[in-house]
Design a protein around this motif. Structure first.
Motif, short mmCIF file in Angstrom:
data_model
loop_
_atom_site.label_atom_id
_atom_site.label_comp_id
_atom_site.label_asym_id
_atom_site.label_seq_id
_atom_site.Cartn_x
_atom_site.Cartn_y
_atom_site.Cartn_z
N LEU A 200 0.84 -1.18 0.00
CA LEU A 200 0.00 0.00 0.00
C LEU A 200 0.89 1.24 0.00
O LEU A 200 1.75 1.39 0.86
CB LEU A 200 -0.89 0.00 1.25
CG LEU A 200 -1.97 1.07 1.37
CD1 LEU A 200 -3.05 0.87 0.31
CD2 LEU A 200 -2.59 1.03 2.77
N GLU A 201 0.68 2.14 -0.97
CA GLU A 201 1.46 3.37 -1.00
C GLU A 201 0.79 4.41 -0.12
O GLU A 201 -0.38 4.77 -0.33
CB GLU A 201 1.62 3.92 -2.42
CG GLU A 201 2.49 5.17 -2.44
CD GLU A 201 2.87 5.64 -3.83
OE1 GLU A 201 3.87 6.39 -3.95
OE2 GLU A 201 2.18 5.26 -4.79
N ILE A 202 1.53 4.91 0.86
CA ILE A 202 1.04 5.94 1.77
C ILE A 202 2.05 7.08 1.78
O ILE A 202 3.24 6.88 1.98
CB ILE A 202 0.83 5.39 3.20
CG1 ILE A 202 -0.19 4.24 3.17
CG2 ILE A 202 0.36 6.50 4.13
CD1 ILE A 202 -0.48 3.63 4.52
N GLU A 203 1.55 8.30 1.58
CA GLU A 203 2.43 9.46 1.51
C GLU A 203 2.83 9.92 2.91
O GLU A 203 2.01 9.93 3.84
CB GLU A 203 1.74 10.60 0.77
CG GLU A 203 1.48 10.28 -0.69
CD GLU A 203 0.64 11.34 -1.37
OE1 GLU A 203 0.95 11.67 -2.53
OE2 GLU A 203 -0.33 11.82 -0.76
N THR A 204 4.08 10.31 3.05
CA THR A 204 4.60 10.76 4.33
C THR A 204 5.08 12.21 4.20
O THR A 204 5.25 12.71 3.08
CB THR A 204 5.75 9.86 4.80
OG1 THR A 204 6.84 9.95 3.87
CG2 THR A 204 5.29 8.41 4.91
N PRO A 205 5.32 12.91 5.30
CA PRO A 205 5.64 14.34 5.23
C PRO A 205 6.96 14.64 4.53
O PRO A 205 7.94 13.91 4.69
CB PRO A 205 5.71 14.77 6.71
CG PRO A 205 4.99 13.71 7.47
CD PRO A 205 5.19 12.44 6.70
N VAL A 206 6.97 15.74 3.79
CA VAL A 206 8.21 16.26 3.20
C VAL A 206 8.93 17.15 4.21
O VAL A 206 10.15 17.17 4.27
CB VAL A 206 7.91 17.02 1.90
CG1 VAL A 206 9.15 17.76 1.41
CG2 VAL A 206 7.40 16.06 0.83
N LEU A 207 8.16 17.88 5.03
CA LEU A 207 8.73 18.75 6.06
C LEU A 207 8.81 18.00 7.38
O LEU A 207 7.81 17.44 7.83
CB LEU A 207 7.89 20.02 6.21
CG LEU A 207 7.79 20.92 4.97
CD1 LEU A 207 6.83 22.06 5.23
CD2 LEU A 207 9.16 21.45 4.60
N ASN A 208 9.99 18.01 8.00
CA ASN A 208 10.20 17.24 9.22
C ASN A 208 10.88 18.08 10.29
O ASN A 208 11.72 18.95 9.99
CB ASN A 208 11.09 16.01 8.93
CG ASN A 208 10.39 14.99 8.06
OD1 ASN A 208 9.60 14.20 8.53
ND2 ASN A 208 10.67 15.03 6.77
N LEU A 209 10.54 17.79 11.54
CA LEU A 209 11.22 18.43 12.65
C LEU A 209 12.63 17.90 12.83
O LEU A 209 13.53 18.62 13.27
CB LEU A 209 10.43 18.22 13.96
CG LEU A 209 9.13 19.02 14.09
CD1 LEU A 209 8.30 18.50 15.24
CD2 LEU A 209 9.45 20.49 14.28
N GLU A 210 12.83 16.63 12.48
CA GLU A 210 14.14 15.99 12.57
C GLU A 210 14.40 15.27 11.27
O GLU A 210 13.56 14.51 10.78
CB GLU A 210 14.16 14.99 13.74
CG GLU A 210 15.49 14.32 13.98
CD GLU A 210 16.56 15.29 14.46
OE1 GLU A 210 17.66 15.28 13.87
OE2 GLU A 210 16.30 16.05 15.40
N ALA A 211 15.57 15.53 10.67
CA ALA A 211 15.93 14.86 9.41
C ALA A 211 16.57 13.52 9.76
O ALA A 211 17.66 13.47 10.31
CB ALA A 211 16.89 15.72 8.60
N GLY A 212 15.90 12.43 9.46
CA GLY A 212 16.42 11.11 9.80
C GLY A 212 16.13 10.10 8.72
O GLY A 212 15.46 10.38 7.73
N GLY A 213 16.67 8.91 8.92
CA GLY A 213 16.46 7.82 7.97
C GLY A 213 17.61 7.61 7.02
O GLY A 213 17.59 6.68 6.22
N ALA A 214 18.64 8.47 7.08
CA ALA A 214 19.80 8.33 6.20
C ALA A 214 20.91 9.22 6.74
O ALA A 214 20.68 10.11 7.56
CB ALA A 214 19.45 8.73 4.77
#
Length: 506
Positions: A200-214
């Protein structure tokens, strides 16, 4: 038509536009209704013999690319999105079709330039030389082009101009148009492949309080109403994992990622990735998914899994090679990093082998990765899964079940480029906090690419996340492979470029 400063060539076209307006011919039409695309006409009437006509009424629209006027006869080449067709314009025939417009032939031959968008009505004729043509009975100016087109490909020999004025590149280069068609089919093919398997494709935020995941330096912005500093996302990982915590067992997102990094043939600060997460799976499941999805979609897009990239044959038929980072480094350098008891011992061995030893590589694991990047990465031409990375460079991956100091992670390399990255995801919130805190210490010490601590994500892990396999694939690099493009900017329609002097545009 609007008045504005123009050069001599633009002035001539501008005056033709005024003449057309005086004749009630635009020069900017509201609409036109084609009956066919040119490729459909070429296919449907492939049986029309040379020198014969077919009294079928057609209407086509497109851009005039070439024009030849020979007395009472003219030949234009008109191109729409599907391809070209010749316009056969005969003075006597046009006069018979438009007796109330005795100057119709003179007008179309004198007021229409290469680059103009026109619509024509007519019937079909195949010339004695075998060229299917629309024998024109009426025409409309749809949009007068004020600027001349480049002289076919020679007008865009400047590579940067091709990127900066992509619209011109698309007009004069069928190869460029095919590149972006193929990229579009790649993107839609990946979505269809995943959707068919209950992701299922679900959109997530482009603007973040914390830049993470990479590990990447983010772009910073500010939300005025909330008075908040924000970051553009550098990955979709942490929000997609929150969805897995919430009960979605197969999720993905295909979208834009932003990393404030350098620009090269394989890097653009704005790029596209797909990230996929599957509950109750690990990195071995992600390997099977990756090779099957890429092979299937490549077959759909290219008609084969046997490609040629920059003159080199590439075979994407599964199964693909699998080798650990330790094995590949030892094969390339003769160094067995499993045998080094300290960072100093590993550094001395690397130096003796002629490898660079960066001071920032402060552990055996980081030095192993350095050796891999220096001696192995560029040699991985055929698709290769590189397995089992050092824990120090993999803060979001699960500790390896049987190899101390490593994590269950792979990267896919094709033609010497990282194309995919995947983990058995770390679901232990205590271990995850410890690793993110270590990353934050590196960031505070000056590593601008190190991640920080995302408290909300850690809280989600404390609620409980099932065993999960996660995967990220770089769409742009995969598109480069499938279109035989040497630079990432060849497959991004509008890549970021430094503005030209005196310009505020891209």
């Amino acid at each position: 038509m609007p008045e504005h400063p123009v050069n001599r060539l633009e002035q001539a076209r501008f005056e033709k536009g005024q003449a057309l307006a005086a004749l009630g011919q635009g020069p900017y039409a509201l609409r036109f209704e084609p009956s066919h695309r040119t490729a459909a006409l070429q296919q449907e009437h492939a049986d029309l013999p040379n020198g014969e006509e077919r009294a079928v009424a057609v209407a086509v629209a497109g851009r005039v690319m070439t024009r030849r006027v020979m007395g009472k006869l003219a030949f234009f080449t008109l191109v729409d999105e599907s391809g070209p067709i010749q316009l056969f314009i005969e003075k006597a025939h046009l006069l018979a079709a438009l007796p109330e417009q005795p100057e119709a032939f003179a007008q179309i031959t004198s007021l229409v330039d290469a680059g103009d968008l026109i619509g024509v009505h007519g019937t079909l004729r195949r010339t004695d030389r075998g060229e299917l043509s629309v024998k024109v009975t009426a025409w409309d100016m749809l949009c007068k082009s004020l600027q001349p087109l480049p002289d076919k490909w020679h007008g865009l020999a400047d590579v940067e101009k091709r990127y900066r004025q992509r619209y011109l590149d698309l007009i004069v280069s069928p190869h460029t148009r095919e590149t972006f068609r193929r990229r579009a089919r790649l993107v839609s093919g990946i979505r269809r492949w995943l959707d068919a398997r209950d992701f299922l494709e679900i959109e997530t935020p482009v603007l973040n309080l914390e830049a993470g995941g990479a590990d990447a330096r983010p772009f910073c912005t500010h939300h005025n109403a909330l008075d908040l500093p924000l970051f553009l996302r550098i990955a979709t990982e942490l929000h997609l994992k929150r969805l897995v915590v919430g009960g979605f067992e197969r999720v993905y997102e295909l979208g834009r990622i932003f990393r404030n990094e350098g620009i090269s043939t394989r890097h653009n600060p704005e790029f596209t990735s797909v990230e996929v997460y599957q509950a109750y799976a690990d990195y071995t499941d992600m390997m099977a998914l990756t090779e099957q999805m890429i092979a299937d979609v490549t077959e759909q897009v290219c008609g084969t899994t046997a490609l040629t990239y920059q003159g080199v044959a590439i075979d994407l038929t599964p199964p693909w090679r699998r080798a650990t980072m330790h094995e590949l480094v030892e094969q390339a350098t003769g160094l067995d990093f499993n045998g080094f008891a300290s960072r100093e011992q590993a550094a001395a061995a690397m130096a003796a082998a002629g490898l660079e030893v960066p001071a920032a590589a402060d552990s055996v694991g980081r030095l192993l990765n350095e050796a891999f990047e220096q001696r192995v990465e560029a040699s991985l031409i055929q698709p290769t899964f590189v397995l089992d990375y050092p824990v120090e460079i993999s803060p979001l991956a699960r500790t390896h079940r049987s190899k101390p100091g490593l994590v269950e992670r792979f990267e896919l390399f094709i033609v010497g480029r990282e194309t995919a990255n995947a983990f058995s995801e770390l679901i232990d919130p205590v271990d995850q906090r410890r690793r993110l805190e270590a990353q934050q210490e590196r960031r505070l010490a000056g590593d601008l690419e190190a991640q920080g601590v995302d408290e909300d994500f850690l809280q989600a892990l404390e609620v409980g996340m099932p065993p999960t396999g996660g995967l990220g694939i770089g769409i742009d690099r995969l598109a480069m492979l499938l279109t035989d493009s040497p630079s990432i900017r060849d497959v991004i329609a509008f890549p970021l470029l430094r503005p030209e002097a005196g310009s505020t545009g891209a």
